[in-house]
Design an enzyme around this catalytic site. Structure first.
Site, PDB file in Angstrom:
ATOM      1  N   LYS A 127      23.579 -20.230 -34.083  1.00 49.49           N
ATOM      2  CA  LYS A 127      25.045 -20.152 -33.963  1.00 49.49           C
ATOM      3  C   LYS A 127      25.728 -21.364 -34.573  1.00 49.49           C
ATOM      4  O   LYS A 127      26.800 -21.244 -35.163  1.00 49.49           O
ATOM      5  CB  LYS A 127      25.471 -19.988 -32.505  1.00 49.49           C
ATOM      6  CG  LYS A 127      25.152 -18.593 -31.990  1.00 49.49           C
ATOM      7  CD  LYS A 127      25.947 -18.230 -30.757  1.00 49.49           C
ATOM      8  CE  LYS A 127      25.735 -16.769 -30.414  1.00 49.49           C
ATOM      9  NZ  LYS A 127      25.923 -16.459 -29.016  1.00 49.49           N
ATOM     10  N   LYS A 136      19.435  -8.703 -35.761  1.00 53.94           N
ATOM     11  CA  LYS A 136      19.788  -8.120 -34.464  1.00 53.94           C
ATOM     12  C   LYS A 136      21.176  -7.471 -34.520  1.00 53.94           C
ATOM     13  O   LYS A 136      22.077  -8.019 -35.159  1.00 53.94           O
ATOM     14  CB  LYS A 136      19.781  -9.276 -33.461  1.00 53.94           C
ATOM     15  CG  LYS A 136      19.848  -8.905 -32.022  1.00 53.94           C
ATOM     16  CD  LYS A 136      19.829 -10.154 -31.156  1.00 53.94           C
ATOM     17  CE  LYS A 136      21.134 -10.905 -31.242  1.00 53.94           C
ATOM     18  NZ  LYS A 136      21.303 -11.963 -30.248  1.00 53.94           N
ATOM     19  N   LYS A 195      27.550  -8.596 -31.716  1.00 50.38           N
ATOM     20  CA  LYS A 195      29.014  -8.544 -31.701  1.00 50.38           C
ATOM     21  C   LYS A 195      29.591  -9.431 -32.773  1.00 50.38           C
ATOM     22  O   LYS A 195      30.714  -9.239 -33.205  1.00 50.38           O
ATOM     23  CB  LYS A 195      29.529  -9.091 -30.364  1.00 50.38           C
ATOM     24  CG  LYS A 195      29.181  -8.248 -29.179  1.00 50.38           C
ATOM     25  CD  LYS A 195      29.565  -8.984 -27.895  1.00 50.38           C
ATOM     26  CE  LYS A 195      28.662  -8.558 -26.781  1.00 50.38           C
ATOM     27  NZ  LYS A 195      28.815  -9.290 -25.560  1.00 50.38           N
TER      28      LYS A 195
HETATM   29  P1  TYM Z   1      25.409 -11.155 -24.470  1.00 52.21           P
HETATM   30  O1  TYM Z   1      26.777 -10.765 -24.071  1.00 52.21           O
HETATM   31  O2  TYM Z   1      25.217 -11.684 -25.845  1.00 52.21           O
HETATM   32  O3  TYM Z   1      24.416  -9.941 -24.303  1.00 52.21           O
HETATM   33  C1  TYM Z   1      24.376  -9.185 -23.088  1.00 52.21           C
HETATM   34  C2  TYM Z   1      23.009  -8.553 -22.922  1.00 52.21           C
HETATM   35  O4  TYM Z   1      22.731  -7.683 -24.029  1.00 52.21           O
HETATM   36  C3  TYM Z   1      21.469  -7.995 -24.582  1.00 52.21           C
HETATM   37  N1  TYM Z   1      21.520  -7.742 -26.033  1.00 52.21           N
HETATM   38  C4  TYM Z   1      20.652  -6.964 -26.691  1.00 52.21           C
HETATM   39  N2  TYM Z   1      19.589  -6.244 -26.280  1.00 52.21           N
HETATM   40  C5  TYM Z   1      18.922  -5.529 -27.212  1.00 52.21           C
HETATM   41  N3  TYM Z   1      19.262  -5.508 -28.540  1.00 52.21           N
HETATM   42  C6  TYM Z   1      20.325  -6.224 -28.985  1.00 52.21           C
HETATM   43  N4  TYM Z   1      20.664  -6.185 -30.278  1.00 52.21           N
HETATM   44  C7  TYM Z   1      21.073  -6.995 -28.054  1.00 52.21           C
HETATM   45  N5  TYM Z   1      22.154  -7.790 -28.151  1.00 52.21           N
HETATM   46  C8  TYM Z   1      22.410  -8.243 -26.913  1.00 52.21           C
HETATM   47  C9  TYM Z   1      21.258  -9.475 -24.285  1.00 52.21           C
HETATM   48  O5  TYM Z   1      19.887  -9.806 -24.303  1.00 52.21           O
HETATM   49  C10 TYM Z   1      21.870  -9.592 -22.909  1.00 52.21           C
HETATM   50  O6  TYM Z   1      20.947  -9.241 -21.900  1.00 52.21           O
HETATM   51  N6  TYM Z   1      23.422 -15.328 -22.687  1.00 52.21           N
HETATM   52  C11 TYM Z   1      23.695 -13.962 -22.251  1.00 52.21           C
HETATM   53  C12 TYM Z   1      24.778 -13.912 -21.197  1.00 52.21           C
HETATM   54  C13 TYM Z   1      24.470 -14.625 -19.928  1.00 52.21           C
HETATM   55  C14 TYM Z   1      23.443 -14.311 -18.998  1.00 52.21           C
HETATM   56  C15 TYM Z   1      23.595 -15.231 -17.929  1.00 52.21           C
HETATM   57  C16 TYM Z   1      22.435 -13.365 -18.980  1.00 52.21           C
HETATM   58  C17 TYM Z   1      25.166 -15.678 -19.420  1.00 52.21           C
HETATM   59  N7  TYM Z   1      24.632 -16.041 -18.215  1.00 52.21           N
HETATM   60  C18 TYM Z   1      22.734 -15.221 -16.823  1.00 52.21           C
HETATM   61  C19 TYM Z   1      21.575 -13.359 -17.875  1.00 52.21           C
HETATM   62  C20 TYM Z   1      21.724 -14.280 -16.831  1.00 52.21           C
HETATM   63  C21 TYM Z   1      24.026 -13.137 -23.479  1.00 52.21           C
HETATM   64  O7  TYM Z   1      23.469 -13.303 -24.482  1.00 52.21           O
HETATM   65  O8  TYM Z   1      24.968 -12.198 -23.367  1.00 52.21           O
END
Ligand code: TYM
Length: 334
Positions: free
Chosen positions: A112, A195, A198
């Site tokens: 990032k 991947k 968003k």
């Molecule tokens: P975020 O919002 O980027 O993603 C939310 C969830 O979606 C999963 N994900 C995917 N899974 C499969 N293929 C993809 N292309 C893909 N893109 C996203 C992510 O693995 C995630 O589970 N850091 C976290 C947010 C967070 C969090 C936490 C998660 C903040 N605090 C505590 C668990 C526990 C995240 O990336 O969100």
């Protein structure tokens, strides 16, 4: 109940198919087995600035998506991270036991921040410490996520261990990642080696949960393919074919090897049409329910306010004990 689940999703743009198949669909089924806490992590989203109106709209849209997907606020706690102070407070405590070297290894920060590391905000560097605080403020034992979060979860375990060694042997559980299902890493529709995300500037790279049937059909029709006859699983040589087969399998709830065997002789164009029909069938009702919920933002806000109150009630005794163990003078010390 066999343990406590915590997981989070950022309110940056709407949600896409990767979020749904990699995480949210599992969150729904886990409600039957666990005590579940699901969080819209707006403090994490702040690491990539968006304007205040967009932040508010995206937060409600993510809440609507989670409710439409089947998160049941009567059984699970659904809330917005910034509404519960324990997250930022525990993050600070963890900042003080986490060596910089651990954060320097985080691949997501490197991706990032890119070449512009010196100008990257401190919050982006600290992102995984806040994530550890999210989970451990509730003493959660299990964390359902997509594969991309594995390294952050390992760090959460290390931070829990560091805090326990310093202040409180065995106080925090070492949270286990739950990486479940056929589609733990959904790839971009435009490039099967990247991947689905968003932050990809091309909306054609992802299926959004708000996309209608025409957008779904168009995006799949234009999805990148290769020139080999028939379909087969080969992540190295045929990443696009592998990705579409995996998405199909996850939506159909069938093993990906069976789907690949059944479509060994199918051409890309015909498979894409079948996948579009399946995606519309599986995602259409959710998009309609999201639209219905978003027409009444007051109802969404009420669900989130109730969730925040219940979340605070879980964190308060845990945080009281954390402060005491650190040695802070608290009213409870008398
Ligand atoms: P975020 O919002 O980027 O993603 C939310 C969830 O979606 C999963 N994900 C995917 N899974 C499969 N293929 C993809 N292309 C893909 N893109 C996203 C992510 O693995 C995630 O589970 N850091 C976290 C947010 C967070 C969090 C936490 C998660 C903040 N605090 C505590 C668990 C526990 C995240 O990336 O969100």
């Amino acid at each position: 109940m066999t343990g406590r689940i915590f997981s989070g999703v950022q309110p940056t743009h709407g949600l896409h198919l990767g979020n749904y198949l990699g995480a949210i669909r599992n969150w729904v089924t886990l409600q039957d087995e666990y005590d579940c806490i699901y969080c819209i992590v707006d403090l994490h989203a702040l690491t990539q600035m968006q304007d205040p109106e967009a932040m508010r709209a995206n937060t409600r849209e993510v809440a609507a998506a989670l409710l439409a997907a089947g998160i049941d606020p009567a059984r699970s706690i659904l809330f917005v991270q910034s509404n519960v102070q324990a997250h930022t407070e525990l993050c600070w405590f963890f900042n003080c036991v986490t060596p910089m070297g651990w954060l320097n290894r985080m691949t997501q920060f490197k991706e990032k921040a890119g070449k512009n590391r010196e100008n990257a905000p401190v919050g982006l560097f600290d992102y995984p410490v806040l994530q550890a605080a999210d989970i451990l403020a509730y003493k959660a034992t299990h964390v359902p996520v997509g594969e991309d979060q594995k390294q952050h979860l390992e760090l959460s375990r290390d931070i829990a261990g560091a805090f326990n060694r310093k202040f409180a042997d065995g106080f925090f559980p070492l949270p286990e990642p739950l990486i479940l299902g056929e589609a733990t890493r959904v790839m971009s529709l435009r490039d099967g080696t990247k991947k689905m995300s968003k932050s990809d500037p091309s909306d054609m790279s992802r299926l959004n949960l708000t996309d209608g049937p025409d957008a779904i059909a168009l995006k799949l029709q234009k999805a990148k393919s290769d020139s080999i006859d028939g379909l087969s699983l080969d992540a190295e040589q045929r990443p696009e074919a592998t990705n579409l087969l995996t998405i199909y399998a996850a939506l159909a709830e069938r093993p990906v090897a069976d789907v690949a065997a059944a479509h060994a002789g199918t051409q890309f164009s015909s498979f894409k049409r079948q996948l579009a029909d399946l995606a519309v069938e599986r995602l259409g009702a959710m998009a309609a329910e999201m639209r219905r919920l978003l027409a009444d933002p007051g109802q969404i806000d009420a669900v989130l306010a109730d969730g925040a109150e219940r979340a605070r009630a879980v964190t308060e005794p845990i945080m009281d004990e954390v402060r005491e163990r650190i040695g802070f003078l608290t009213p409870r010390c008398g």
